[in-house]
Design a protein around this motif. Structure first.
Motif, PDB file in Angstrom:
ATOM      1  N   ALA A 438      18.492  46.970  11.065  1.00  0.00           N
ATOM      2  CA  ALA A 438      18.278  45.766  11.911  1.00  0.00           C
ATOM      3  C   ALA A 438      17.636  44.227  11.131  1.00  0.00           C
ATOM      4  CB  ALA A 438      17.089  45.851  13.114  1.00  0.00           C
ATOM      5  N   ALA A 439      17.367  44.588   9.242  1.00  0.00           N
ATOM      6  CA  ALA A 439      17.399  43.060   8.246  1.00  0.00           C
ATOM      7  C   ALA A 439      17.970  43.611   7.386  1.00  0.00           C
ATOM      8  CB  ALA A 439      15.474  43.731   8.631  1.00  0.00           C
ATOM      9  N   ALA A 455      17.581  38.932   9.523  1.00  0.00           N
ATOM     10  CA  ALA A 455      18.030  40.107  10.667  1.00  0.00           C
ATOM     11  C   ALA A 455      18.059  39.768  11.809  1.00  0.00           C
ATOM     12  CB  ALA A 455      15.791  40.805  11.094  1.00  0.00           C
ATOM     13  N   PHE A 456      18.412  40.801  13.226  1.00  0.00           N
ATOM     14  CA  PHE A 456      18.630  39.654  14.135  1.00  0.00           C
ATOM     15  C   PHE A 456      18.376  41.259  15.237  1.00  0.00           C
ATOM     16  CE2 PHE A 456      21.160  43.926  13.445  1.00  0.00           C
ATOM     17  CZ  PHE A 456      22.054  44.696  14.890  1.00  0.00           C
ATOM     18  N   THR A 457      18.113  40.738  16.776  1.00  0.00           N
ATOM     19  CA  THR A 457      17.263  41.682  17.865  1.00  0.00           C
ATOM     20  C   THR A 457      18.502  42.195  18.541  1.00  0.00           C
ATOM     21  OG1 THR A 457      17.354  39.519  19.097  1.00  0.00           O
ATOM     22  CG2 THR A 457      15.792  39.722  17.847  1.00  0.00           C
ATOM     23  N   GLY A 458      19.854  41.753  18.285  1.00  0.00           N
ATOM     24  CA  GLY A 458      21.056  42.227  18.958  1.00  0.00           C
ATOM     25  C   GLY A 458      21.868  41.811  18.978  1.00  0.00           C
ATOM     26  N   PHE A 459      22.919  42.596  19.275  1.00  0.00           N
ATOM     27  CA  PHE A 459      24.000  41.484  19.762  1.00  0.00           C
ATOM     28  C   PHE A 459      25.657  42.256  20.812  1.00  0.00           C
ATOM     29  CE2 PHE A 459      28.463  40.143  18.930  1.00  0.00           C
ATOM     30  CZ  PHE A 459      28.581  38.268  18.992  1.00  0.00           C
ATOM     31  N   PHE A 478      13.383  46.618  15.716  1.00  0.00           N
ATOM     32  CA  PHE A 478      13.132  45.058  15.419  1.00  0.00           C
ATOM     33  C   PHE A 478      12.033  45.364  13.800  1.00  0.00           C
ATOM     34  CE2 PHE A 478      11.777  40.873  15.923  1.00  0.00           C
ATOM     35  CZ  PHE A 478      13.068  40.300  14.825  1.00  0.00           C
ATOM     36  N   GLY A 479      11.435  45.638  14.614  1.00  0.00           N
ATOM     37  CA  GLY A 479       9.824  44.947  13.750  1.00  0.00           C
ATOM     38  C   GLY A 479       9.845  46.262  13.067  1.00  0.00           C
ATOM     39  N   ILE A 530       7.276  40.025  14.941  1.00  0.00           N
ATOM     40  CA  ILE A 530       7.206  38.708  13.975  1.00  0.00           C
ATOM     41  C   ILE A 530       5.858  39.168  13.464  1.00  0.00           C
ATOM     42  CG2 ILE A 530       7.851  36.595  13.613  1.00  0.00           C
ATOM     43  CD1 ILE A 530      10.675  37.102  14.991  1.00  0.00           C
ATOM     44  N   ARG A 531       5.111  38.686  14.364  1.00  0.00           N
ATOM     45  CA  ARG A 531       3.942  37.476  13.383  1.00  0.00           C
ATOM     46  C   ARG A 531       2.680  39.256  14.055  1.00  0.00           C
ATOM     47  NH1 ARG A 531       0.853  34.097  15.230  1.00  0.00           N
ATOM     48  NH2 ARG A 531      -1.415  34.546  14.670  1.00  0.00           N
ATOM     49  N   SER A 532       3.298  40.516  14.070  1.00  0.00           N
ATOM     50  CA  SER A 532       2.889  41.544  14.265  1.00  0.00           C
ATOM     51  C   SER A 532       2.820  42.061  12.046  1.00  0.00           C
ATOM     52  CB  SER A 532       3.473  43.024  14.317  1.00  0.00           C
ATOM     53  OG  SER A 532       2.597  44.200  14.176  1.00  0.00           O
TER      54      SER A 532
END
Length: 582
Positions: A438-439, A455-459, A478-479, A530-532
């Motif tokens: 994912a990244a 990175a990407f969250t999906g497509f 993603f994480g 993202i924050r984590s």
């Protein structure tokens, strides 16, 4: 220190920073140690969780007397001419330096500094645990060495140079762990500035068409839609609404993101509007009302618009908006339009240069270099004396646009960003690495000196084409991808990077299901990830010093600690036995 003691205050950590005339080197210091609030919290967290951690310095700045140069930040290695496959840091610890370090350390602790502890942090900026740095020990010895400091600037072999090497050497010698932190990841999300009606879409797809026209009525397994406003989301918004854009900025800021990359649309040729610009109202509204109040840059989505939404259809009957790139007069007109964005206080600049992304440099072809040369000239005339920093996009078109590889070398392109998920189908990754990535975790084999990861969250293009195959990434995947990418950064001191921009696909590409905005399946999960991750960027423990043994001259009586002074005891200092807490 005296003021703190008098007030009963005890420091846990110390941050040491100082000025640097070299912009690139200074940026490495600042970005690695205090680039963002999230990065600072990440470093604090690791001091808290690892009681053996004594000092954290910028990535690629820590070395010994014979360290391999390929473990050092390349800008610093070039500065000292440590280049070539077998280059080392030989010379960082000459005999005079080691002897003087030994003399001062002996005054401080009544024992010798182990030769293998000789370490320098280039630039002498760091976070240090108070007990590990032990500043009182330096204060006690200061009256004896104060007269030995230079009155003006000296390149090397003065007391200030012995002390700067002794700071990390003392920490290491007394059993603490040294580590390095990468430059703070600066997360930027790609923004599709639509979600409002405009004349071109009215003409091509019907009056009032927006992305919501396709998505809202669809019922498909695995499809996610905007989280309603009453549940903390943005709903089916109009992006011209200032309150919507303000809320978008608030959500991004809360997640620790640095800013946005707005797609920019400028066309030329027989199927282009007279003023060339399309889908521009959101960006122009942002200039007027200031929302979202976040750092931003533009990415020129420079491909023709077609009925098939692919950017590759050669059939003229399917071309909706052409992309021929015009002549020098049009290039100048285009620059004048961009200038109002470049001059905005929120526009992202690196070393005072506005950053501008071009999606498909190979599609521009031979016109690109003279176009960018003109823009650089015009930018300098308008006060951007260092010009513009041009970067491009690494994705599917890297190979299909045949001129890309050559243009990278000749057109003044200084960097490129990894455009996920196009890397999965662009021939960049071995099949074994593709599955659930994912990244980015490493640089790619391309012809630019600087690569920005992403990175990407999906497509999932099914809202546009119901026969398309979805590429989905859960919040957990993603994480995990972010964690893997940020960990890889910590182990890559050789990366040529300035501001550690990190491009995420995407903020709001709802009809590709590439979104960070809150949705009805994941809530704020992607933003939370993202924050984590930003607050958990690992530091890399320094294990590459490979210090070559330097034997100091035999001690003379003059090098022994002085006796009788009120600030220094001649009695040998015995270190307390280590406990688990140390």
């Amino acid at each position: 220190l005296e003021a703190a003691a008098a007030s009963g205050r005890k420091y846990d950590l110390i941050l040491k920073q100082h000025t640097k005339g070299d912009d690139t080197w200074r940026a490495r210091h600042v970005e690695s140690l205090c680039g963002t609030p999230e990065h600072v919290r990440s470093i604090w967290k690791q001091f808290r969780d690892d009681p053996s951690l004594g000092m954290v310095s910028p990535l690629g700045t820590t070395f010994g007397g014979d360290t391999q140069a390929n473990t050092i930040y390349p800008h610093i290695a070039r500065k000292y001419n440590w280049v070539g496959g077998d280059a080392t840091t030989k010379g960082a610890f000459d005999r005079k330096t080691v002897e003087n370090m030994q003399a001062v350390y002996s005054k401080m602790y009544g024992r010798d500094l182990k030769e293998e502890s000789s370490t320098i942090v280039a630039g002498t900026t760091f976070w240090a645990r108070y007990e590990a740095l032990d500043p009182e020990a330096f204060v006690r010895v200061l009256p004896e060495i104060d007269g030995d400091f230079s009155k003006g600037y000296v390149v090397n072999q003065a007391m200030e140079h012995f002390i700067e090497r002794l700071l990390p050497s003392s920490v290491k010698d007394r059993g603490w762990v040294l580590a390095e932190a990468p430059p703070a990841p600066r997360v930027l999300a790609m923004v599709f500035p639509q979600f409002h009606a405009f004349k071109e879409n009215d003409r091509f797809w019907g009056k009032g068409f927006t992305e919501w026209t396709l998505l809202k009525p669809l019922q498909m397994e695995g499809l996610h839609k905007p989280l309603p406003v009453d549940k903390g989301g943005l709903g089916y918004y109009n992006m011209l609404d200032m309150k919507t854009r303000k809320r978008q900025g608030d959500l991004a800021r809360e997640a620790g993101m640095t800013g946005f990359v707005f797609y920019h649309y400028w066309f030329s040729g027989s199927h282009a509007p007279p003023d060339h610009k399309v889908m521009y109202k959101v960006q122009e509204a942002m200039l007027l009302d200031g929302e979202p109040d976040m750092p931003f840059m533009l990415s020129w989505a420079n491909e023709p618009w077609e009925r098939r939404w692919t950017g590759t259809d050669a059939n003229a009957d399917n071309i909706l908006l052409s992309q021929d790139y015009g002549d020098e007069d049009e290039w100048a007109e285009h620059f004048e339009y961009l200038l109002k964005f470049f001059e905005h206080p929120n526009y992202i600049r690196i070393e005072k240069r506005p950053v501008f992304v071009i999606y498909r440099i190979g599609h521009v072809g031979e016109k690109l270099q003279p176009m960018l040369d003109l823009w650089t000239k015009l930018a300098m005339e308008k006060g951007f004396v260092r010009g513009i920093k041009f970067i491009h996009t690494i994705g599917n078109f890297y190979s299909s646009d045949k001129e890309t590889k050559n243009i990278e070398k000749t057109a003044g392109i200084e960097g490129a960003f990894h455009f996920w998920p196009q890397l999965l189908g662009g021939g960049f990754l071995p099949n074994g690495k593709k599955m659930r990535m994912a990244a980015s975790v490493e640089d790619l084999k391309v012809n630019v000196p600087m690569q920005y990861w992403g990175a990407f969250t999906g497509f999932d293009r099914r809202p546009r084409d119901n026969a398309a195959s979805p590429i989905q990434r859960t919040v957990e995947e993603f994480g995990t991808g972010l964690a893997q990418s940020f960990t890889a950064m910590s182990g890559a001191p050789q990366r040529e990077i300035d501001l550690n921009l990190f491009f995420v696909t995407a903020w709001n590409e709802w009809n590709e299901q590439a979104t960070l905005e809150p949705d009805d399946v994941h809530g704020t999960g992607y933003l939370d990830a993202i924050r984590s991750s930003l607050e958990s960027v690992p530091v890399g423990k320094v294990s590459h010093l490979n210090v070559k043994k330097v034997t100091p001259a035999k001690k003379t009586n003059n090098q022994n600690p002085k006796k009788g002074g009120p600030h220094l005891s001649a009695k040998k200092v015995t270190l307390a036995k280590k406990t688990n807490n140390q």
